[in-house]
Design a protein around this motif. Structure first.
Motif, short mmCIF file in Angstrom:
data_model
loop_
_atom_site.label_atom_id
_atom_site.label_comp_id
_atom_site.label_asym_id
_atom_site.label_seq_id
_atom_site.Cartn_x
_atom_site.Cartn_y
_atom_site.Cartn_z
N GLY A 22 0.82 -1.21 0.00
CA GLY A 22 0.00 0.00 0.00
C GLY A 22 0.86 1.26 0.00
N ASP A 23 1.94 1.23 0.77
CA ASP A 23 2.86 2.37 0.78
C ASP A 23 3.51 2.55 -0.59
OD1 ASP A 23 2.24 2.44 3.47
OD2 ASP A 23 4.31 2.41 4.16
N LYS A 24 3.83 1.43 -1.24
CA LYS A 24 4.44 1.49 -2.57
C LYS A 24 3.47 2.13 -3.57
CE LYS A 24 6.50 -1.29 -6.27
NZ LYS A 24 6.09 -0.34 -7.25
N ILE A 25 2.21 1.75 -3.49
CA ILE A 25 1.20 2.32 -4.39
C ILE A 25 1.10 3.83 -4.17
CG2 ILE A 25 -1.29 2.38 -4.88
CD1 ILE A 25 -1.23 -0.71 -4.32
N ALA A 26 1.04 4.24 -2.90
CA ALA A 26 0.96 5.67 -2.58
C ALA A 26 2.20 6.41 -3.10
CB ALA A 26 0.80 5.86 -1.07
N CYS A 27 3.37 5.83 -2.88
CA CYS A 27 4.61 6.46 -3.36
C CYS A 27 4.62 6.58 -4.88
CB CYS A 27 5.83 5.66 -2.90
SG CYS A 27 6.20 5.86 -1.15
N ASP A 28 4.19 5.51 -5.55
CA ASP A 28 4.15 5.55 -7.02
C ASP A 28 3.20 6.62 -7.52
OD1 ASP A 28 5.98 3.48 -7.07
OD2 ASP A 28 4.52 1.92 -7.57
N LEU A 29 2.04 6.73 -6.88
CA LEU A 29 1.07 7.77 -7.28
C LEU A 29 1.65 9.16 -7.07
CD1 LEU A 29 -2.23 6.23 -5.90
CD2 LEU A 29 -1.67 6.63 -8.30
N GLU A 31 4.83 9.96 -7.06
CA GLU A 31 5.90 10.15 -8.04
C GLU A 31 5.35 10.56 -9.40
OE1 GLU A 31 9.30 10.20 -7.97
OE2 GLU A 31 9.05 10.20 -5.80
N GLN A 32 4.17 10.06 -9.74
CA GLN A 32 3.55 10.35 -11.03
C GLN A 32 2.90 11.73 -11.04
OE1 GLN A 32 0.75 7.20 -11.69
NE2 GLN A 32 2.30 5.61 -11.46
N THR A 33 2.78 12.33 -9.87
CA THR A 33 2.10 13.62 -9.73
C THR A 33 3.12 14.75 -9.81
OG1 THR A 33 0.49 12.57 -8.27
CG2 THR A 33 0.60 14.95 -8.19
N PRO A 34 2.81 15.81 -10.56
CA PRO A 34 3.72 16.96 -10.59
C PRO A 34 3.98 17.47 -9.17
CG PRO A 34 1.99 17.21 -12.23
CD PRO A 34 1.62 16.02 -11.40
N THR A 35 5.19 17.90 -8.92
CA THR A 35 5.62 18.31 -7.58
C THR A 35 4.65 19.33 -6.95
OG1 THR A 35 7.89 17.95 -8.27
CG2 THR A 35 7.57 19.23 -6.26
N LYS A 40 -1.63 18.58 -2.49
CA LYS A 40 -3.08 18.42 -2.68
C LYS A 40 -3.46 16.93 -2.69
CE LYS A 40 -6.64 19.75 -6.01
NZ LYS A 40 -6.89 20.41 -7.30
N ILE A 41 -2.64 16.11 -3.35
CA ILE A 41 -2.89 14.68 -3.44
C ILE A 41 -2.72 14.02 -2.07
CG2 ILE A 41 -2.07 12.50 -4.45
CD1 ILE A 41 -3.61 14.33 -6.41
N MET A 42 -1.68 14.38 -1.35
CA MET A 42 -1.46 13.81 -0.02
C MET A 42 -2.60 14.18 0.92
SD MET A 42 2.64 13.97 0.66
CE MET A 42 3.05 15.52 -0.14
N ARG A 43 -3.08 15.42 0.82
CA ARG A 43 -4.22 15.84 1.64
C ARG A 43 -5.45 15.02 1.29
NH1 ARG A 43 -8.59 18.65 0.87
NH2 ARG A 43 -9.58 19.67 2.62
N ALA A 44 -5.69 14.81 -0.01
CA ALA A 44 -6.85 14.02 -0.44
C ALA A 44 -6.76 12.58 0.10
CB ALA A 44 -6.95 14.01 -1.97
N MET A 45 -5.56 12.00 0.06
CA MET A 45 -5.38 10.64 0.58
C MET A 45 -5.69 10.59 2.07
SD MET A 45 -1.89 9.39 -1.29
CE MET A 45 -1.75 9.18 -3.05
#
Length: 120
Positions: A22-29, A31-35, A40-45
């Motif tokens: 699960g951590d790997k999936i979150a990290c991969d997502l 990494e695919q997101t512009p810096t 915003k993505i981390m807050r949504a998660m």
């Protein structure tokens, strides 16, 4: 506490992609997101997990431990239903109503067709 009196909260924690899928999936997502969009993505998660926790405190942890690259939405539904059997009861009721309505419409179409094209 009203929102005007609440202070901003900074969240710091580590993800361990080598030991947790699960951590790997979150990290991969991430990494695919512009810096610039990562906060915003981390807050949504985090807020999504909080929304699940409001329903049942076990859900976010169960999901985080269960998720893999192959996890489907059906798998997630089954997991949630195992914790909360009535979790998707409204969806089942709606599907039953739709199936009944569709069946009635098909029968009406057949009746109309029989009137237009009798078998004799």
């Amino acid at each position: 506490m009203s929102t005007s009196k609440q202070k901003l909260r900074k969240c710091n924690f580590y993800l361990n992609p080598a030991n947790n899928e699960g951590d790997k999936i979150a990290c991969d997502l991430l990494e695919q997101t512009p810096t610039k969009e990562r906060g915003k993505i981390m807050r949504a998660m985090l807020v999504s997990g909080a929304a699940l926790m409001v329903q049942d405190k076990r859900l976010p942890s169960l999901l985080a431990d269960f998720v893999t690259e192959k996890t489907t939405i059906s798998d997630i539904k089954r997991l949630f239903c195992s914790v909360l059997p009535s979790f998707f009861i409204d969806e089942v009721k709606n599907n039953n109503v739709l199936n009944k309505k569709t069946s009635q419409e098909i029968n009406k179409t057949r009746e109309n067709s029989d009137k237009l094209f009798p078998d004799d």
